[in-house]
Design a protein around this motif. Sequence first.
Motif, PDB file in Angstrom:
ATOM      1  N   PHE A  18      38.941  28.192  30.406  1.00 42.02           N
ATOM      2  CA  PHE A  18      39.307  27.528  31.745  1.00 42.02           C
ATOM      3  C   PHE A  18      39.649  28.664  32.361  1.00 42.02           C
ATOM      4  O   PHE A  18      39.716  28.636  33.794  1.00 42.02           O
ATOM      5  N   LEU A  19      40.197  29.749  32.085  1.00 47.13           N
ATOM      6  CA  LEU A  19      41.043  30.896  32.925  1.00 47.13           C
ATOM      7  C   LEU A  19      39.850  32.039  33.429  1.00 47.13           C
ATOM      8  O   LEU A  19      40.202  32.627  34.361  1.00 47.13           O
ATOM      9  N   TYR A  20      38.808  32.251  32.694  1.00 47.35           N
ATOM     10  CA  TYR A  20      37.754  33.043  32.989  1.00 47.35           C
ATOM     11  C   TYR A  20      37.299  32.904  34.503  1.00 47.35           C
ATOM     12  O   TYR A  20      37.025  33.980  35.022  1.00 47.35           O
ATOM     13  N   PRO A  21      36.963  31.673  34.841  1.00 49.64           N
ATOM     14  CA  PRO A  21      36.460  31.426  36.468  1.00 49.64           C
ATOM     15  C   PRO A  21      37.528  31.922  37.199  1.00 49.64           C
ATOM     16  O   PRO A  21      37.186  32.693  38.311  1.00 49.64           O
ATOM     17  N   ILE A  22      38.780  31.783  37.045  1.00 45.89           N
ATOM     18  CA  ILE A  22      39.881  32.329  37.840  1.00 45.89           C
ATOM     19  C   ILE A  22      39.939  33.827  37.903  1.00 45.89           C
ATOM     20  O   ILE A  22      40.085  34.234  38.879  1.00 45.89           O
ATOM     21  N   TRP A  23      39.850  34.259  36.713  1.00 45.96           N
ATOM     22  CA  TRP A  23      40.106  35.624  36.525  1.00 45.96           C
ATOM     23  C   TRP A  23      38.834  36.236  37.236  1.00 45.96           C
ATOM     24  O   TRP A  23      38.818  37.379  38.013  1.00 45.96           O
ATOM     25  N   TRP A  24      37.600  35.843  37.144  1.00 43.61           N
ATOM     26  CA  TRP A  24      36.239  36.339  37.992  1.00 43.61           C
ATOM     27  C   TRP A  24      36.444  36.112  39.345  1.00 43.61           C
ATOM     28  O   TRP A  24      36.246  37.277  39.993  1.00 43.61           O
ATOM     29  N   ALA A  25      37.086  35.261  39.933  1.00 46.50           N
ATOM     30  CA  ALA A  25      37.199  35.013  41.292  1.00 46.50           C
ATOM     31  C   ALA A  25      37.974  36.086  41.744  1.00 46.50           C
ATOM     32  O   ALA A  25      37.702  36.536  42.840  1.00 46.50           O
ATOM     33  N   ILE A  26      39.031  36.053  41.340  1.00 42.45           N
ATOM     34  CA  ILE A  26      40.256  37.103  41.865  1.00 42.45           C
ATOM     35  C   ILE A  26      39.625  38.628  41.774  1.00 42.45           C
ATOM     36  O   ILE A  26      39.716  39.214  42.501  1.00 42.45           O
ATOM     37  N   SER A  27      39.189  39.045  40.528  1.00 43.58           N
ATOM     38  CA  SER A  27      38.627  40.228  40.417  1.00 43.58           C
ATOM     39  C   SER A  27      37.589  40.517  41.099  1.00 43.58           C
ATOM     40  O   SER A  27      37.397  41.622  41.730  1.00 43.58           O
ATOM     41  N   SER A  28      36.659  39.633  41.517  1.00 45.02           N
ATOM     42  CA  SER A  28      35.568  39.778  42.229  1.00 45.02           C
ATOM     43  C   SER A  28      35.899  40.065  43.740  1.00 45.02           C
ATOM     44  O   SER A  28      35.057  40.709  44.322  1.00 45.02           O
ATOM     45  N   SER A  29      37.051  39.516  44.130  1.00 46.32           N
ATOM     46  CA  SER A  29      37.447  39.222  45.354  1.00 46.32           C
ATOM     47  C   SER A  29      37.845  40.703  45.930  1.00 46.32           C
ATOM     48  O   SER A  29      38.025  41.272  47.012  1.00 46.32           O
ATOM     49  N   PHE A  30      38.068  41.734  44.863  1.00 43.37           N
ATOM     50  CA  PHE A  30      38.419  43.242  45.146  1.00 43.37           C
ATOM     51  C   PHE A  30      37.322  44.284  45.186  1.00 43.37           C
ATOM     52  O   PHE A  30      37.551  45.185  44.999  1.00 43.37           O
ATOM     53  N   LYS A  31      36.234  43.583  44.677  1.00 42.96           N
ATOM     54  CA  LYS A  31      34.816  44.495  44.520  1.00 42.96           C
ATOM     55  C   LYS A  31      34.200  44.554  45.869  1.00 42.96           C
ATOM     56  O   LYS A  31      34.288  43.737  46.692  1.00 42.96           O
TER      57      LYS A  31
END
Length: 277
Positions: A18-31
């Motif tokens: 459940f948490l992975y999509p949230i982590w991916w979205a936030i981390s990808s926003s800094f890429k």
Amino acid sequence: MKPGIGQYTILGVLAAGFLYPIWWAISSSFKPPNDIITDPLTLSGPTLHNYEAMFADVPIGTGFANTALVLVVKGAMTMLFCPLAGYAFAKFSFPGKNVLFGVVLLTLMLPTLVLIIPLLLEMSALGWVNTYQALILPGSIDAFSIFWMRQTIAAIPGELIDAGRVDGSSELGIFFRVVLPVIRPGLAALAVLTTMNVYNDFVWPVVAVNDTEHQTLQVVLSTLAQNITGNRIGSDFTTVWGELLAAGSVAMVPLLVIFVVLQRHFINGILAGSVKG
């Protein structure tokens, strides 16, 4: 019986899923924008370019301000009048009580889309299109919240309310001094649900408001999403995805904070509201 290692393992795997999509979205926003498309599963050097471009292109501050205004006023109305209605249905006897409560429950079966055209015609007749009244008043006192409060208040022992009456308190005094303190977990759960509903509402705001001055956050975000199709001159596919992830990450933060702060009360309120009255 205490949970075993296997149960903790299963819960951990589910939590990670459940948490992975949230982590991916936030981390990808800094890429960098190109890396989001070409290499979506790995981390790269952090950059604030997506956030800078998003704040420059999107009036997200206006969306936050309008959503906050609607949330505060609409939420206050829900948190005041729905518990009062639930108290009346749970602890008072009056002619037609069961019929009226049945009608309230029947409205839960009506799809939201069925109500949009009648509500829009009503707002137009009142001259409230493109106003805060149109965003706030419809749905501020809803059937689910009344039902939720009725179920929660029904679990309060009648002797506790009778004691307040013996002490000479008025019915409003009993409600505010006796009932509300007891149902605080249920109120916290209702507050979280109301916040999520108002914060994430898109269909009604996009219908009731068509000017930029009154747009809520979700409507503002939808205009950015439209840029993916190339509506904005000079934008490319990868750049817009970076801005969209940045805007989504910013919009996600308030709900996460509210849920973390109120999660204990939310869970207790869910359990309290499930008790049959």
